[in-house]
Motif scaffolding. Structure first.
Motif: not given
Length: 482
Positions: A117, A125, A141-142
């Protein structure tokens, strides 16, 4: 344009550093002077025949006593030291396979699973959050990761370093084979010499038993003469003491026989048991005629010389391999497999296929002390191996030269001891007859009998040395392992 120039500068610097790392120290140049200066003959007075060399005779033809042959065969099957040496050969053979394996790529198979993550306010991200894996479907996500495939690594032997290491391992393996042959030669020598020593003890036991009977008769005569006032109590006590001494010597020899039998049993790798032998033929045994050949044949016949020569070759190759550690190494790695963030996607081909190929050229630049130390150690070991080789050749030559002289001298010694024994044997009867007729003192009888006993015992020892010396020179010429 500026970036391009910077890349050229970096590449030039890297190349110069790699080239600088290729500088390696030179190994010590060694020369086999002892091997080159081996004399033409063992003795300047004798001109040896190169076609006659007892060292090439198989041991089954050299030894003719069937009991001794049987003992040697048993020792070759069961001796523990020989078994240990055979395992050293297997260890060396495994070393060759290990070095050979480094020449080929290493391929492994594996798989893995994981989850990651990334922080929302990071470039990774933020990128995942705005990316759709499928239309209308955001990135998980993760994010999971599932992979499996083949991985290969290969060090390209551009300087033949790995091949040199393999050749060194092969030379060491061959030296262990010669080491085994040397153990065989020593083992046969030990069994034969111990067998002859056992026969000598048997004959000495017979002699002391005969001497004991002689002393018993002398004691009886002295008692009779004492009763007839022809001798004194002192004569009786002297003969009693001599009888006790001979009986004590008999027990000492019996213990020596037991110990020698167990020594042979130990060489045969078995628990104590009687040694089959024919002791009556010992004094009539005729030693084998030994032909020495020429000294240069020792280099080919003696296993210890060949072992030292192969160890020297291995040491030289180790120096060469250690020197090549200063050069850059080229390693290639590759992977081929399947990778996806979801297990069900692994079967979607070719989208889930993943592959990589990379090459790396690297060489030591700074703090090469470990490599230098390894090289210096290997260089010192090759010089040490040369000295060991020279010492082995020199000792082999001296062994044969000494034993050749010993064979001649022990033959003369045996002949003279035989003449001495015969003369003293005749004098015993004369002394006893004179003592019976009161024409000789008891001390004359005792001294004459002691001299005869010592001469007989020494004659047996001379025969044993005569036979053992021939065995020793046979082994020193390189015989016994074929």
């Amino acid at each position: 344009m500026k970036i391009y120039n910077n890349k050229k500068i970096i590449a030039a610097v890297a190349l110069s550093l790699v080239l600088a790392s290729c500088k390696a120290p030179m190994a010590t140049v060694i020369k086999d002077e002892v091997k080159e200066n081996v004399p033409q003959n063992f003795n300047q007075e004798d001109q040896a025949d190169a076609n006659n060399n007892s060292g090439t005779t198989p041991w089954r033809q050299f030894f003719t006593d069937p009991n001794l042959v049987a003992l040697i065969e048993t020792s070759l099957k069961n001796n523990q030291e020989l078994m240990i040496t055979l395992q050293e050969i297997e260890i060396a053979k495994s070393g060759v396979l290990a070095k050979k394996g480094r020449l080929t790529p290493t391929v492994t198979a594996g798989g893995g699973a994981g989850v990651r993550k990334a922080g929302r306010y990071t470039s990774e991200g933020a990128g995942d959050a705005t990316t759709e894996i499928e239309p209308g479907k955001a990135m998980p996500d993760p994010l999971g990761n599932f992979e499996g495939g083949l991985m290969a690594n290969w060090e390209v032997d551009i300087w033949k370093k790995l091949r040199t290491e393999k050749e060194s391992a092969v030379a060491h393996y061959l030296s262990t084979v010669e080491g085994k042959n040397f153990v065989l030669s020593n083992l046969i020598e030990e069994v034969a010499n111990s067998y002859y020593e056992l026969l000598a003890l048997d004959n000495q036991l017979d002699i002391i038993q005969q001497y004991t009977k002689l002393q018993q008769k002398a004691l009886e005569i002295s008692k009779i003469q004492k009763e007839a006032a022809a001798a004194t109590e002192l004569a009786v006590k002297k003969f009693e003491a001599e009888l006790a001494k001979s009986k004590a010597t008999e027990y000492t020899i019996r213990q020596q026989i037991i110990e020698k039998e167990n020594e042979i049993n130990a060489l045969c790798g078995r628990f104590p048991q009687p040694i089959v032998r024919s002791k009556g033929d010992f004094m009539s045994m005729i030693p084998q005629t030994v032909y020495t050949g020429i000294p240069s044949q020792l280099l080919a016949n003696r296993p210890d010389i060949k072992q030292a020569e192969l160890e020297l070759k291995s040491a030289k190759l180790d120096v060469e391999a250690a020197r090549k550690e200063f050069y850059p190494s080229l390693e290639i790695s590759a992977t081929l497999g399947l990778e996806a963030f979801k297990p069900s996607y692994l079967v979607k081909l070719p989208e889930s296929m993943a592959a990589s190929l990379a090459g790396e050229l690297a060489g030591p630049l700074i703090n090469k002390s470990a490599i230098k130390a390894n090289f210096q150690s290997a260089d010192a070991k090759q010089i040490q191996a040369l000295y060991e080789y020279d010492k082995t050749i020199l000792n082999a030559y001296l062994d044969v030269a000494n034993l050749m002289s010993k064979v001649k001298n022990i033959d003369h010694y045996y002949q003279l001891k035989s003449e001495e024994t015969q003369a003293l044997e005749k004098s015993i009867d004369i002394a006893n007859q004179l003592f019976k007729n009161s024409r000789a003192d008891y001390l004359e009888v005792l001294l004459n009998q002691r001299d005869a006993l010592d001469a007989k015992m020494e004659l047996v020892e001379a025969k044993q040395k005569q036979l053992s010396t021939v065995v020793d020179i046979y082994k020193s010429l390189g015989g016994g392992w074929k």
